[in-house]
Design an enzyme around this catalytic site. Sequence first.
Site, PDB file in Angstrom:
ATOM      1  N   LYS A 173      16.902  39.275  75.073  1.00  0.00           N
ATOM      2  CA  LYS A 173      17.653  40.227  74.252  1.00  0.00           C
ATOM      3  C   LYS A 173      18.309  39.490  73.087  1.00  0.00           C
ATOM      4  O   LYS A 173      19.157  38.632  73.297  1.00  0.00           O
ATOM      5  CB  LYS A 173      18.694  40.943  75.114  1.00  0.00           C
ATOM      6  CG  LYS A 173      18.074  41.736  76.263  1.00  0.00           C
ATOM      7  CD  LYS A 173      19.116  42.401  77.134  1.00  0.00           C
ATOM      8  CE  LYS A 173      19.997  41.425  77.858  1.00  0.00           C
ATOM      9  NZ  LYS A 173      20.836  42.046  78.904  1.00  0.00           N
ATOM     10  N   THR A 206      30.320  48.589  72.466  1.00  0.00           N
ATOM     11  CA  THR A 206      29.012  48.269  73.057  1.00  0.00           C
ATOM     12  C   THR A 206      29.139  47.786  74.501  1.00  0.00           C
ATOM     13  O   THR A 206      28.213  47.160  75.022  1.00  0.00           O
ATOM     14  CB  THR A 206      28.309  47.190  72.226  1.00  0.00           C
ATOM     15  OG1 THR A 206      29.172  46.033  72.135  1.00  0.00           O
ATOM     16  CG2 THR A 206      27.991  47.680  70.821  1.00  0.00           C
ATOM     17  N   GLY A 208      28.691  47.485  78.220  1.00  0.00           N
ATOM     18  CA  GLY A 208      27.703  48.016  79.158  1.00  0.00           C
ATOM     19  C   GLY A 208      26.271  48.008  78.681  1.00  0.00           C
ATOM     20  O   GLY A 208      25.388  48.512  79.383  1.00  0.00           O
ATOM     21  N   THR A 209      26.009  47.432  77.515  1.00  0.00           N
ATOM     22  CA  THR A 209      24.641  47.492  76.987  1.00  0.00           C
ATOM     23  C   THR A 209      23.630  46.798  77.898  1.00  0.00           C
ATOM     24  O   THR A 209      22.531  47.303  78.124  1.00  0.00           O
ATOM     25  CB  THR A 209      24.562  46.862  75.582  1.00  0.00           C
ATOM     26  OG1 THR A 209      25.209  45.586  75.610  1.00  0.00           O
ATOM     27  CG2 THR A 209      25.224  47.741  74.548  1.00  0.00           C
ATOM     28  N   GLY A 210      23.988  45.614  78.425  1.00  0.00           N
ATOM     29  CA  GLY A 210      23.037  44.877  79.261  1.00  0.00           C
ATOM     30  C   GLY A 210      22.725  45.587  80.554  1.00  0.00           C
ATOM     31  O   GLY A 210      21.553  45.699  80.951  1.00  0.00           O
ATOM     32  N   CYS A 211      23.759  46.099  81.217  1.00  0.00           N
ATOM     33  CA  CYS A 211      23.559  46.859  82.459  1.00  0.00           C
ATOM     34  C   CYS A 211      22.706  48.094  82.187  1.00  0.00           C
ATOM     35  O   CYS A 211      21.797  48.437  82.954  1.00  0.00           O
ATOM     36  CB  CYS A 211      24.905  47.297  83.034  1.00  0.00           C
ATOM     37  SG  CYS A 211      26.090  45.970  83.292  1.00  0.00           S
TER      38      CYS A 211
END
Length: 262
Positions: A173, A206, A208-211
């Site tokens: 990412k 932003t 929580g984007t990875g989860c």
Amino acid sequence: MIPRVLTVAGSDSGGGAGIQADLKTMLALGVHGMSVITAVTAQNSLGVQGTWELPVEAVRAQYRAVVDDIGVQAVKTGMLSSAPLVEAVAELLAGTDAPVVVDPVGVSKHGDPLLAAEALDSVRTRLLPAATVATPNLDEVAQLTGVHVEDEDGMRRAARAVLEFGPRWALIKGGHLPGGNDAVDLLTDGAEEHWLRAPRLDNRHTHGTGCTLASAVASGLAKGLTVPEAVRAAKEYVTGAIAAGFALGAGIGPVDHGWRFR
């Protein structure tokens, strides 16, 4: 039957990341979400104020209760704070016939550590080999491999380094990549490359984007999509969620998991 997805992760009391983000994402994408809670955090828009890890026996019991009775079409892992937890979850995954998305969570959005340093080797040697897709961000790539990414060629090096630990696919990412107008990610299995680009959005909310991305990938796999199809659909969903991210509390707000319904 509705596809079933299991998240194995920590709880975010602020509702923006962790188990809460995972279940919201799964609902939004039309799958039935189930959970194994690995840790409880006291967390809000300003950061993580406290973390309490659950016993390995509690994590194992939750996992067996869900998988043995209900079954799963995909599993997503998030916060696994210690080496014993990582190793126990890796063992459970090895006995489960379903694709696995590993989000190797190392630090929170606010820079709070969520993985003990001594657990890194267990992530490398036990967890990543169980992954269908591993989804590290650039900080997690550096933590796991020592590769520091500054450009797209660096993302290729990072992907090769991650794949050496055994996942079938690596999704690097690049949202934190300096410069450029696009948020770029690289998905590769070592043979084929898929570059995913979306406009870089001017929105600080932003959390929580990875989860959310990892859960969206797992949801797509549970519905029968190929890995490239699932990742492209997840990227589209997360981009919309970031665009709709909203202020909450005094710090960094969450992405909007329900943006398609508003």
